[in-house]
Design a protein around this motif. Sequence first.
Motif: not given
Length: 345
Positions: A156-158, A174, A176, A185, A195, A197, A200-201, A203-204
């Motif tokens: 759920t995060s980088v 990922a 969102g 999480t 974030l 989706v 988040l996508t 960034e990941v």
Amino acid sequence: MTSPSPWTALLGSELPVVAAPMAGGPSVPRLVAAVAAVGGFGFLAAGYKTPETMRAEMDELRRAEVPFGMNLFVPNPVPVDRAEFRRYAQDLAPEARPYDVALSEEPVEDDDHWAAKIDLLLADPVPVVSFTFGLPEPRVVSALRRVGSRVLVTVTSVAEARAAGELGVDGLVAQGVDAGGHSGTHRPEAPDAPLPVGLLTREVVEATGLPVVATGGVVGPEQVADLLAAGAVAVMVGTLLLRTDESGASRTYRDALADPAFTETVVTHAFTGRPARALRNGFVDRHRAGAPLGYPAVHHLTRPIRAAAVAAGDADRAHLWAGTGYRHAATGPAGDVVTTLAAPL
């Protein structure tokens, strides 16, 4: 010779649309089979099942020659304060009274048969294994990959994505903020900032370079196309499949998703002690503020109430997991949902 598409390389599917693992009933073998029949890919949910039930569902899909994935909950307990647990049990007594169900007076902590389920997947491998709620041990990832399974972890995060990448996984899911059901999480007591989706996508993908399956609030083909353009190799949907012909969702659940009396979703830990997005109902309103964190203890505490409510058609006390796009969940064949989502591709 042309290279396979990125979703085919990761999942073996013809289309980049994935049926999410929805624990507690919806993700039955017939739903996975219906999604695969039109070229998508589906996951069974091992959460809350015994290893014996898990094996039976695997065998059913194998007899039908349907490829599939299996999702497991990583043991990542959130210890519950015993005084708060007892106080919450007393608060819930009026919810239990109409159904004459008993509530536990002591917290029940378990790991959902973790070791036995891993042993089963090592002895009887499936194409893809995904994990939710945290990171499996490095030895588990290595062992599953040695027997031929591709391994995914929900993030759920980088920060979670980078930690998962260090395990040598094959890809990431990922999730969102708009996703229905439990948040994946890794820190339910102190989650990272949620974030959308799409962000988040991107960034990941940038942070890890790993294949990413994007999920959370997907409602139509335009969003699928946008997420693939953001770098996802596939898009996972759950809520959109809940009312389909092949879903294992209860009648109470299906009807609530279409009931105009339910006007929004909220994130709450009142049902399980771990944050999850659900339709806002009376149970949420009565207990959202006072529920303690504590998973799986709170899950086991409220389970008899929730099961009785579903059986009685009482949507006011049921846990109705739903993403923000729940109004787009339609009836009809699950295959139609998948082909519609993939139509522009």
